[in-house]
Every structure is written in C-alpha cells, then in structure tokens.
Design a protein around this motif. Structure first.
Motif, mmCIF file in Angstrom:
data_model
loop_
_atom_site.group_PDB
_atom_site.id
_atom_site.type_symbol
_atom_site.label_atom_id
_atom_site.label_comp_id
_atom_site.label_asym_id
_atom_site.label_seq_id
_atom_site.Cartn_x
_atom_site.Cartn_y
_atom_site.Cartn_z
ATOM 1 N N ASP A 147 89.369 16.892 89.341
ATOM 2 C CA ASP A 147 88.957 17.693 89.078
ATOM 3 C C ASP A 147 89.006 18.447 86.761
ATOM 4 N N ASP A 148 89.638 17.665 86.796
ATOM 5 C CA ASP A 148 88.749 17.798 85.335
ATOM 6 C C ASP A 148 87.641 17.580 85.001
ATOM 7 N N ASP A 149 86.956 16.537 85.514
ATOM 8 C CA ASP A 149 85.824 15.839 85.272
ATOM 9 C C ASP A 149 84.647 17.431 85.552
ATOM 10 N N GLU A 150 84.627 17.988 86.918
ATOM 11 C CA GLU A 150 84.237 18.624 86.816
ATOM 12 C C GLU A 150 84.083 20.276 86.350
ATOM 13 N N LEU A 151 85.570 20.321 86.390
ATOM 14 C CA LEU A 151 86.119 21.611 85.305
ATOM 15 C C LEU A 151 84.735 21.705 83.694
ATOM 16 N N VAL A 152 85.475 20.342 83.345
ATOM 17 C CA VAL A 152 84.295 20.418 82.017
ATOM 18 C C VAL A 152 82.529 20.480 82.161
ATOM 19 N N SER B 269 81.336 21.671 84.362
ATOM 20 C CA SER B 269 81.006 23.303 85.102
ATOM 21 C C SER B 269 81.052 24.054 83.621
ATOM 22 N N TYR B 270 81.699 23.746 82.315
ATOM 23 C CA TYR B 270 81.598 24.297 81.675
ATOM 24 C C TYR B 270 79.905 24.234 80.320
ATOM 25 N N LEU B 271 79.631 23.193 81.160
ATOM 26 C CA LEU B 271 78.367 22.875 79.788
ATOM 27 C C LEU B 271 77.699 23.065 80.588
ATOM 28 N N GLY B 272 77.762 23.006 82.303
ATOM 29 C CA GLY B 272 76.219 23.857 82.869
ATOM 30 C C GLY B 272 76.114 25.111 82.762
ATOM 31 N N GLU B 273 77.377 26.308 82.489
ATOM 32 C CA GLU B 273 77.601 27.450 81.840
ATOM 33 C C GLU B 273 76.410 27.527 80.653
ATOM 34 N N ALA B 274 76.871 26.636 79.724
ATOM 35 C CA ALA B 274 76.582 26.710 78.811
ATOM 36 C C ALA B 274 74.753 26.514 78.577
ATOM 37 N N LEU B 275 74.274 25.882 79.752
ATOM 38 C CA LEU B 275 73.124 25.429 79.511
ATOM 39 C C LEU B 275 72.024 26.300 80.243
ATOM 40 N N ALA B 276 73.049 27.105 81.190
ATOM 41 C CA ALA B 276 72.220 28.645 81.839
ATOM 42 C C ALA B 276 72.099 29.538 80.650
ATOM 43 N N THR B 277 72.999 29.846 79.936
ATOM 44 C CA THR B 277 73.119 30.723 78.899
ATOM 45 C C THR B 277 71.840 30.370 78.175
ATOM 46 N N LEU B 278 71.614 28.997 77.710
ATOM 47 C CA LEU B 278 70.539 28.480 76.813
ATOM 48 C C LEU B 278 69.539 28.354 77.262
ATOM 49 N N ASN B 279 68.882 28.428 78.836
ATOM 50 C CA ASN B 279 68.144 28.827 79.248
ATOM 51 C C ASN B 279 67.475 30.133 79.088
ATOM 52 N N ALA B 280 68.954 30.927 79.684
ATOM 53 C CA ALA B 280 68.005 32.390 79.579
ATOM 54 C C ALA B 280 67.602 32.489 78.446
ATOM 55 N N ASN B 281 67.900 32.395 77.454
ATOM 56 C CA ASN B 281 68.411 33.068 76.023
ATOM 57 C C ASN B 281 67.365 32.498 75.714
ATOM 58 N N HIS B 282 66.487 31.449 75.981
ATOM 59 C CA HIS B 282 65.220 30.525 75.142
ATOM 60 C C HIS B 282 64.166 30.498 76.450
ATOM 61 N N PRO B 283 63.494 31.403 77.513
ATOM 62 C CA PRO B 283 62.886 30.435 78.923
ATOM 63 C C PRO B 283 61.497 29.784 78.288
ATOM 64 N N ARG C 183 72.898 16.144 84.654
ATOM 65 C CA ARG C 183 74.418 15.133 84.151
ATOM 66 C C ARG C 183 75.183 16.302 84.413
ATOM 67 N N ALA C 184 74.821 17.679 84.092
ATOM 68 C CA ALA C 184 76.557 18.563 83.914
ATOM 69 C C ALA C 184 76.417 18.550 85.286
ATOM 70 N N GLY C 185 75.991 18.739 86.716
ATOM 71 C CA GLY C 185 75.892 19.219 87.958
ATOM 72 C C GLY C 185 76.822 17.628 88.991
ATOM 73 N N PHE C 186 76.548 16.287 88.380
ATOM 74 C CA PHE C 186 77.097 15.661 88.730
ATOM 75 C C PHE C 186 77.993 14.214 87.715
ATOM 76 N N MET C 187 78.775 13.797 88.170
ATOM 77 C CA MET C 187 79.590 13.130 87.480
ATOM 78 C C MET C 187 78.460 11.260 87.361
ATOM 79 N N ASN C 188 79.101 10.954 86.216
ATOM 80 C CA ASN C 188 78.916 9.807 85.645
ATOM 81 C C ASN C 188 79.569 8.665 87.164
ATOM 82 N N GLN C 189 78.727 8.173 87.815
ATOM 83 C CA GLN C 189 79.831 7.311 88.853
ATOM 84 C C GLN C 189 80.279 5.825 88.004
ATOM 85 N N ALA C 190 79.386 5.649 87.176
ATOM 86 C CA ALA C 190 79.758 4.477 86.735
ATOM 87 C C ALA C 190 80.815 4.673 85.260
#
Length: 133
Positions: free
Chosen positions: A25-30, A32-46, A62-69
C-alpha cells in the motif's frame, strides 16, 4: 521529524512499511503522489510534452506500476533500521520533488524530469539493498 513521520504528514494513510500489506500500500501511495505531480506538470507545460511524450509516458509507467525486481527484495525483507530509513529517505525525496511540480518553469522541465528519473532509480536501489528475505 523523521522521514516516515514526514511522509505521513503528507500522506495520512501511509503505514510506514509495517508489514507486507503496508509495504504494498505504501509503495502505491508514494507512486500515486508522484503520478499526480506528473499530471500537474503535463497540464502546466503541454507544449514541452507534445514533442517528448515518451519521456512523460515512461515516468507515468514508473509511477503507475511497482518495479517488481526492486520491490521483491523489499517486500519480504526483515527490515533493519538502516534499510527502512534508506527507503523512507528515498520516498521522502520523491515527495519533495513531487511537491515542486506545480512551480517548475517551462525552461526547467527537462532537468526536473531528469531529477525524477534519478529519484526513481535511487528509490529502486534503496528497496533492493539490505534486509534478509
């Protein structure tokens, strides 16, 4: 304030890697937090991402899927204080970068993306280090 407490201040649901379920859960939460930041960045600088969509998509994956290894070594590890602190510090650094997304100027986007990529790499390395499975 230690790294886990700092993370919990931003993500109240963060469990502090207490057990197997919390680690997932913690891995996913962190991430997801980054994914939201990337969405903001894309919205600000399309315009920046119009010609560089692959760079953006790589980070979104990378933000959406855990690095299994990397996560496998962390998932079942008996976490010693150093290993736990290393992962927490890497996660906190990722959150610090994410918090900057809304203020990144157009001329700084490329460097910011490089910082995010390096932060993901450091996080993967921290998860992979130490701890007995």
């Amino acid at each position: 304030m230690d790294a886990i407490a700092s993370i919990k201040a931003r993500i109240p649901e963060f469990g502090g890697y207490a057990d197997l379920v919390a680690r997932r859960d913690d891995d996913e939460l962190v991430r997801s937090y980054l994914g939201e930041a990337l969405a903001t960045l894309n919205a600000n600088h399309p315009d920046f991402f119009a010609d560089r969509s692959e760079t953006y998509e790589d980070l979104i994956i990378r933000a959406g899927f855990m690095n299994q290894a990397a996560f496998h070594a962390f998932e079942y590890a008996k976490l010693g204080p150093a290993h736990l602190d290393g992962v927490a510090q890497a996660d906190l650094a990722m959150l610090d970068l994410a918090d900057r997304a809304s203020t990144v100027a157009a001329g700084e986007v490329a460097g910011y993306l490089d910082e995010l990529t390096a932060a993901f790499d450091r996080r993967d390395a921290a998860m992979s280090e130490g701890g007995a499975v």
